[in-house]
Design an enzyme around this catalytic site. Structure first.
Site, short mmCIF file in Angstrom:
data_model
loop_
_atom_site.label_atom_id
_atom_site.label_comp_id
_atom_site.label_asym_id
_atom_site.label_seq_id
_atom_site.Cartn_x
_atom_site.Cartn_y
_atom_site.Cartn_z
N ASP A 44 0.83 -1.20 0.00
CA ASP A 44 0.00 0.00 0.00
C ASP A 44 0.87 1.25 0.00
OD1 ASP A 44 -2.79 1.22 0.60
OD2 ASP A 44 -1.52 2.08 2.15
N GLU B 276 13.57 -15.70 -1.41
CA GLU B 276 13.79 -16.87 -0.57
C GLU B 276 12.59 -17.82 -0.61
OE1 GLU B 276 14.81 -15.98 3.47
OE2 GLU B 276 16.00 -14.22 2.89
#
Length: 535
Positions: free
Chosen positions: A213, A255
C-alpha cells in the site's frame, strides 16, 4: 468446476494471472454478525474456483481499530477477531491453494495504527525518547510551538485537515492519512527489520504474494521541509532511497518464491519503471488505465503507454477497472465523465446504469484480452453499481475529512449479494450488514446470475475460461475505423471493441469466441460492445 487457467501452471504465474480482490469485511459473513469474515471466504471458495481466478488479494485482515478500513494496522501477526483467527487464515490459504488459487496479502508500510505497541510506547516515553525515533515527532513552529512543523498536505484528496497532530507534551507527530495512522520513520533500521520479519511471517504461512500500500510514500526528507518552494526531489513522494527498501524486500521474497505488487501512483513513466527493475517489485498497479475515460483514443494511448513503461524492465503490465477505493465500473461508465478523479467525486452525480453496464461488459473483455495480469474487485463480476450510503452510515474517513463534501469510498464496499431470496441477499444469516445494502441489491445476487446465460457473472466465467486463447505474446494493433479498438495477440486471437456511435464490421475470422453483447441483424458489432475472435 472451471479448469485451471494457463497462469496457474507456470512458475511465473503472476505475469498473466487473474487476481480477485477480496475486501473481507464485505465479501461473505460466515458467523452472521453482519461483518464479513474468513469463514465466509472459505465457504465461498467453490464459487471463486468456478469463476476461474488464479489468486486472491486480501485487503488487510490484521488486528485493527478500523479507523480506515483496516489500513490502520495494530498487529500484523494477529488476525482481527472480527474476521477470525490466525489459524483460520492459515486454513484459508491452504484450502485455496488446494483449488489452485494463490493468496496475496496487503502490507501497509507507510504507517501503523495509533494503537500499535510501538506508537503507544512512543506516547508514553515522551519527547526526545528513542521510542519516538520510530516515527516522525517534531516540535512545532511559532512562538510557542503552536504551528505544525511543515505545510505537507493530507493524502486524502479534498481533505482540509492537517497531517500533524499536537500532543499535550508539545510534540507534533506526522500522519499523511488520519491522526490514527502515524507515519513510520523509514530511516530507522528497526522499521526495516520489522517489515522484513512481517514478510517472512506470512510467506512461511503459505502466502505467495504481497500488495504494498502507498508504496511510493515511505521515505521522507530527514529535514521535513515545507512542500511549497521545496527543491526536487519531493520531500515524501518517490524518493530514491525507497529503492534500497524494495531491493532488500525482494531478497526476502526470492527466498520463498513470493511476488510483490506495488501501489505506485506516479505520472513519470521512467520513475515508475524504476520500481519494476528485476531486483525490486514484480508488478505495480496500472492507475492510468483504471482512471481512463471510455474513449477509444485515450484507452489506446493508456494501453500503449503502459506497455511502453513496462517493456524496458521486462515487467508485466497490470489491468484494473476498479477496486475498494474507486467508483464501481458500471456506475463510472454510465456518467457524463467516465474517467476517475478523487477530487471530482460528488453526491448526486447522474448515472445511466444500463449504459454503464453495457460499457463495463465491453471493458471486461478489453482488459482480459490485454497482455499481463488482471485484477478483479469483488462484485465486479456481478455488475454491482456504486451504492448511495445514507450520510449517517458513512464510515470512510475520506468523507469526514473532506468536511462532508466527498461521498467517500463506502459506496463500492457494500456487502455482496449471494442469494436473492435470503435475508440481506445472503451476505449473512442474522445480523444486519455493517453497511446497508440498497433497495434492489438482491437483483444482482450470484445465485440468480448463475442461472442467467446473459448475466455479468456468466460473461466473466466464460471470459476467464476462454482467456488462455490469447496466450502470452505481444499485442498488435489492427486497422480499424475511428472509435474502434482492434488488436491481435500472438496466438491468433483478436479483440475488437466498438466505442463509435455506429456499428462496425468484424475483421476476418474463423470463430467468434465471446461477445459482451449481441451483434446486430447484419452481424456487425454495435456501439459499446466487444468481441473475441479467432483469426
Amino acid at each position: 468446476m472451471a479448469q485451471p487457467s494457463h497462469a496457474r501452471r507456470q512458475a511465473d504465474w503472476w505475469r498473466s494471472a487473474v487476481i480477485y480482490q477480496v475486501y473481507v469485511r464485505s465479501f461473505a459473513d460466515g458467523d452472521g454478525d453482519g461483518t464479513g469474515d474468513l469463514a465466509g471466504v472459505r465457504a465461498r471458495l467453490p464459487y471463486l474456483a468456478e469463476l476461474g481466478v488464479d489468486a486472491l488479494w486480501f485487503n488487510p485482515w490484521y488486528l485493527s481499530p478500523m479507523k480506515d478500513g483496516g489500513y490502520d494496522v495494530a498487529d500484523y501477526r494477529t488476525v482481527d477477531p472480527a474476521f477470525g483467527t490466525l489459524a483460520e487464515a492459515e486454513k484459508l490459504i491452504a484450502e485455496a491453494r488446494e483449488r489452485g488459487i494463490r493468496t496475496i496479502v496487503d502490507i501497509v508500510p507507510n504507517h501503523v495504527s495509533d494503537q500499535h505497541p510501538w506508537f503507544r510506547a512512543a506516547l508514553a516515553a515522551g519527547p526526545g525518547s528513542p521510542e519516538r525515533d520510530l516515527f516522525h515527532f517534531r516540535p512545532g513552529r511559532g512562538q510557542d510551538g503552536e504551528l505544525p512543523p511543515n505545510d505537507w498536505p493530507s493524502q486524502f484528496v479534498g481533505s482540509t485537515e492537517p497531517v500533524w497532530t499536537r500532543l499535550p507534551d508539545g510534540d507534533w507527530y506526522l500522519h499523511l492519512f488520519t491522526p490514527e495512522q502515524p507515519d513510520l520513520n523509514w530511516a530507522h533500521p528497526a522499521v526495516h527489520r520489522e517489515h522484513e520479519d512481517i514478510l517472512r511471517f506470512w510467506f512461511e504461512r503459505g502466502v505467495e504474494g504481497v500488495r504494498i500500500d502507498s508504496a511510493a510514500l515511505l521515505a521522507k526528507d530527514p529535514d521535513l521541509p515545507d512542500l511549497a518552494g521545496a527543491p526536487d526531489p519531493h520531500p515524501f513522494v518517490d524518493r530514491d532511497e525507497l529503492h534500497d527498501v524494495y531491493r532488500s524486500w525482494r531478497a526476502v521474497a526470492d527466498e520463498y518464491g513470493g511476488v510483490f505488487v506495488g501501489e505506485v501512483w506516479l505520472p513519470d513513466a521512467e520513475r515508475f519503471a524504476r520500481y519494476l527493475r528485476p531486483d525490486e517489485l514484480h508488478t505495480a498497479f496500472n492507475f492510468a488505465f483504471l482512471s481512463c475515460p471510455w474513449d477509444a483514443d485515450r484507452l489506446r494511448a493508456a494501453i500503449d503507454s503502459t506497455l511502453a513503461e513496462h517493456a524496458p524492465v521486462g515487467a508485466p503490465a497490470t489491468w484494473v477497472l476498479c477496486n475498494h477505493d474507486i467508483t464501481r465500473t458500471v456506475t463510472r461508465y454510465g456518467r457524463a465523465d467516465t474517467g476517475f478523479d478523487f477530487a471530482a467525486k460528488a453526491f448526486g452525480t447522474p448515472t445511466d446504469l444500463a449504459l454503464g453496464t453495457r460499457r463495463a461488459r465491453a471493458a471486461a473483455l478489453l482488459s482480459l484480452a490485454l497482455p499481463g495480469s488482471v485484477y478483479l474487485y469483488q462484485g465486479e463480476e456481478l455488475g454491482l453499481p456504486e451504492a448511495d450510503i445514507p450520510v449517517d452510515r458513512i464510515e470512510d474517513p475520506m468523507h469526514h475529512r473532506s468536511g462532508g463534501t466527498d461521498p467517500g469510498r463506502d459506496g463500492c464496499r457494500v456487502p455482496l449479494p449471494w442469494s436473492a431470496d435470503a435475508p440481506y441477499a445472503g451476505f449473512g444469516s442474522r445480523g444486519e450488514p455493517w453497511l446497508p445494502q440498497p433497495a434492489g441489491w438482491a437483483e444482482y445476487a450470484a445465485d440468480r446470475q448463475e442461472r442467467d446465460p446473459h448475466s455479468m457473472l456468466t460473461l466473466y466465467r466464460e471470459a476467464l475460461a476462454a482467456r488462455p486463447a490469447f496466450g502470452e505474446g505481444p499485442l498488435t494493433w489492427l486497422p480499424a475505423p475511428e472509435g474502434v479498438l482492434a488488436f491481435a495477440r500472438a496466438d491468433g486471437a483478436l479483440c475488437v471493441v466498438n466505442l463509435a456511435a455506429t456499428p462496425t464490421e468484424l475483421p476476418a475470422h474463423s470463430e467468434l469466441l465471446l461477445s459482451s453483447g449481441p451483434l446486430d441483424e447484419s452481424g456487425r458489432l454495435p456501439q459499446d460492445t466487444a468481441v473475441w475472435l479467432r483469426a
